[in-house]
Motif scaffolding. Structure first.
Motif, PDB file in Angstrom:
ATOM      1  N   ALA A 157       0.834  -1.205   0.000  1.00 19.22           N
ATOM      2  CA  ALA A 157       0.000   0.000   0.000  1.00 19.22           C
ATOM      3  C   ALA A 157       0.869   1.256   0.000  1.00 19.22           C
ATOM      4  O   ALA A 157       0.584   2.230  -0.709  1.00 19.22           O
ATOM      5  CB  ALA A 157      -0.930  -0.009   1.209  1.00 19.22           C
ATOM      6  N   LEU A 158       1.942   1.235   0.759  1.00 21.29           N
ATOM      7  CA  LEU A 158       2.850   2.374   0.808  1.00 21.29           C
ATOM      8  C   LEU A 158       3.540   2.587  -0.540  1.00 21.29           C
ATOM      9  O   LEU A 158       3.680   3.720  -1.001  1.00 21.29           O
ATOM     10  CB  LEU A 158       3.895   2.153   1.906  1.00 21.29           C
ATOM     11  N   ILE A 159       3.936   1.516  -1.185  1.00 21.79           N
ATOM     12  CA  ILE A 159       4.571   1.614  -2.505  1.00 21.79           C
ATOM     13  C   ILE A 159       3.593   2.177  -3.529  1.00 21.79           C
ATOM     14  O   ILE A 159       3.953   3.027  -4.349  1.00 21.79           O
ATOM     15  CB  ILE A 159       5.120   0.239  -2.952  1.00 21.79           C
ATOM     16  N   MET A 160       2.347   1.745  -3.486  1.00 20.45           N
ATOM     17  CA  MET A 160       1.338   2.247  -4.425  1.00 20.45           C
ATOM     18  C   MET A 160       1.085   3.734  -4.209  1.00 20.45           C
ATOM     19  O   MET A 160       0.965   4.491  -5.169  1.00 20.45           O
ATOM     20  CB  MET A 160       0.050   1.444  -4.301  1.00 20.45           C
ATOM     21  N   GLN A 161       1.003   4.173  -2.955  1.00 21.21           N
ATOM     22  CA  GLN A 161       0.789   5.584  -2.678  1.00 21.21           C
ATOM     23  C   GLN A 161       1.964   6.420  -3.155  1.00 21.21           C
ATOM     24  O   GLN A 161       1.777   7.499  -3.713  1.00 21.21           O
ATOM     25  CB  GLN A 161       0.570   5.807  -1.181  1.00 21.21           C
ATOM     26  N   THR A 162       3.155   5.928  -2.949  1.00 24.00           N
ATOM     27  CA  THR A 162       4.346   6.646  -3.405  1.00 24.00           C
ATOM     28  C   THR A 162       4.372   6.741  -4.925  1.00 24.00           C
ATOM     29  O   THR A 162       4.698   7.785  -5.483  1.00 24.00           O
ATOM     30  CB  THR A 162       5.619   5.944  -2.891  1.00 24.00           C
ATOM     31  N   ALA A 163       4.022   5.669  -5.602  1.00 20.06           N
ATOM     32  CA  ALA A 163       3.992   5.680  -7.068  1.00 20.06           C
ATOM     33  C   ALA A 163       2.965   6.676  -7.588  1.00 20.06           C
ATOM     34  O   ALA A 163       3.224   7.415  -8.544  1.00 20.06           O
ATOM     35  CB  ALA A 163       3.701   4.283  -7.599  1.00 20.06           C
ATOM     36  N   LEU A 164       1.811   6.730  -6.964  1.00 19.49           N
ATOM     37  CA  LEU A 164       0.787   7.682  -7.382  1.00 19.49           C
ATOM     38  C   LEU A 164       1.208   9.113  -7.096  1.00 19.49           C
ATOM     39  O   LEU A 164       0.891  10.025  -7.850  1.00 19.49           O
ATOM     40  CB  LEU A 164      -0.544   7.377  -6.683  1.00 19.49           C
ATOM     41  N   LEU A 165       1.932   9.305  -6.023  1.00 23.02           N
ATOM     42  CA  LEU A 165       2.398  10.638  -5.669  1.00 23.02           C
ATOM     43  C   LEU A 165       3.366  11.176  -6.713  1.00 23.02           C
ATOM     44  O   LEU A 165       3.313  12.341  -7.091  1.00 23.02           O
ATOM     45  CB  LEU A 165       3.067  10.615  -4.295  1.00 23.02           C
ATOM     46  N   PHE A 166       4.260  10.317  -7.187  1.00 23.05           N
ATOM     47  CA  PHE A 166       5.275  10.762  -8.137  1.00 23.05           C
ATOM     48  C   PHE A 166       4.856  10.626  -9.598  1.00 23.05           C
ATOM     49  O   PHE A 166       5.612  11.003 -10.486  1.00 23.05           O
ATOM     50  CB  PHE A 166       6.592  10.022  -7.898  1.00 23.05           C
ATOM     51  N   ALA A 167       3.670  10.094  -9.850  1.00 20.47           N
ATOM     52  CA  ALA A 167       3.191  10.022 -11.227  1.00 20.47           C
ATOM     53  C   ALA A 167       2.926  11.435 -11.714  1.00 20.47           C
ATOM     54  O   ALA A 167       2.287  12.232 -11.046  1.00 20.47           O
ATOM     55  CB  ALA A 167       1.930   9.177 -11.304  1.00 20.47           C
ATOM     56  N   SER A 168       3.430  11.765 -12.870  1.00 14.80           N
ATOM     57  CA  SER A 168       3.277  13.136 -13.356  1.00 14.80           C
ATOM     58  C   SER A 168       2.120  13.237 -14.338  1.00 14.80           C
ATOM     59  O   SER A 168       1.846  12.344 -15.110  1.00 14.80           O
ATOM     60  CB  SER A 168       4.558  13.598 -14.033  1.00 14.80           C
ATOM     61  N   ASN A 169       1.471  14.373 -14.265  1.00 14.05           N
ATOM     62  CA  ASN A 169       0.415  14.710 -15.207  1.00 14.05           C
ATOM     63  C   ASN A 169       1.041  15.651 -16.230  1.00 14.05           C
ATOM     64  O   ASN A 169       1.534  16.710 -15.874  1.00 14.05           O
ATOM     65  CB  ASN A 169      -0.745  15.388 -14.467  1.00 14.05           C
ATOM     66  N   ASP A 170       1.062  15.249 -17.499  1.00  8.51           N
ATOM     67  CA  ASP A 170       1.744  16.028 -18.520  1.00  8.51           C
ATOM     68  C   ASP A 170       1.089  17.379 -18.790  1.00  8.51           C
ATOM     69  O   ASP A 170       1.753  18.330 -19.119  1.00  8.51           O
ATOM     70  CB  ASP A 170       1.828  15.241 -19.823  1.00  8.51           C
ATOM     71  N   LYS A 171      -0.224  17.478 -18.682  1.00  2.00           N
ATOM     72  CA  LYS A 171      -0.908  18.721 -19.002  1.00  2.00           C
ATOM     73  C   LYS A 171      -0.914  19.644 -17.792  1.00  2.00           C
ATOM     74  O   LYS A 171      -1.131  19.226 -16.676  1.00  2.00           O
ATOM     75  CB  LYS A 171      -2.333  18.450 -19.454  1.00  2.00           C
ATOM     76  N   LYS A 172      -0.683  20.907 -18.064  1.00  2.10           N
ATOM     77  CA  LYS A 172      -0.715  21.919 -17.033  1.00  2.10           C
ATOM     78  C   LYS A 172      -1.835  22.890 -17.351  1.00  2.10           C
ATOM     79  O   LYS A 172      -1.957  23.346 -18.479  1.00  2.10           O
ATOM     80  CB  LYS A 172       0.616  22.659 -16.971  1.00  2.10           C
ATOM     81  N   ILE A 173      -2.625  23.199 -16.352  1.00  4.55           N
ATOM     82  CA  ILE A 173      -3.718  24.138 -16.544  1.00  4.55           C
ATOM     83  C   ILE A 173      -3.192  25.537 -16.249  1.00  4.55           C
ATOM     84  O   ILE A 173      -2.670  25.804 -15.172  1.00  4.55           O
ATOM     85  CB  ILE A 173      -4.906  23.807 -15.627  1.00  4.55           C
TER      86      ILE A 173
END
Length: 103
Positions: free
Chosen positions: A9-25
């Protein structure tokens, strides 16, 4: 077994935290002299006074009143009510378009 589940669960949360969203508003201030604060509160230090010409990159909504933004590389908080809708004439950058190709 509990340690394994907790670790996954900790690894999944860390991965989601560092996943980048390419589009910037990118948005604009609704009016001139909009304040960008260091913390989410009007009694905190004012980092900048924004105009309608500034490009405001929206990072995320902080709570029901405040938005975390980046202006000229500086991170701060602006009231939701002070940010206008993203303008069509403003450039929306993505990480892919910002990267230069190597030959």
């Amino acid at each position: 077994m509990k340690k394994l589940i907790f670790t996954l669960a900790l690894i999944m949360q860390t991965a989601l935290l560092f996943a980048s969203n390419d589009k910037k508003i990118v948005a604009q201030a609704r009016q001139d002299n909009v304040k960008m604060y260091q913390q989410p509160g009007t009694c905190t230090h004012i980092l900048k006074s924004l105009s309608t010409q500034d490009k405001i990159e929206i990072v995320r909504k902080y709570n029901e009143n405040w938005t975390i933004v980046v202006v000229d590389g500086q991170v701060g908080y602006v009231l939701h009510s002070e940010i206008g809708k993203p303008a069509k004439n403003l450039e929306i950058k993505t990480l892919a378009s910002a990267k230069t190709s190597r030959k």
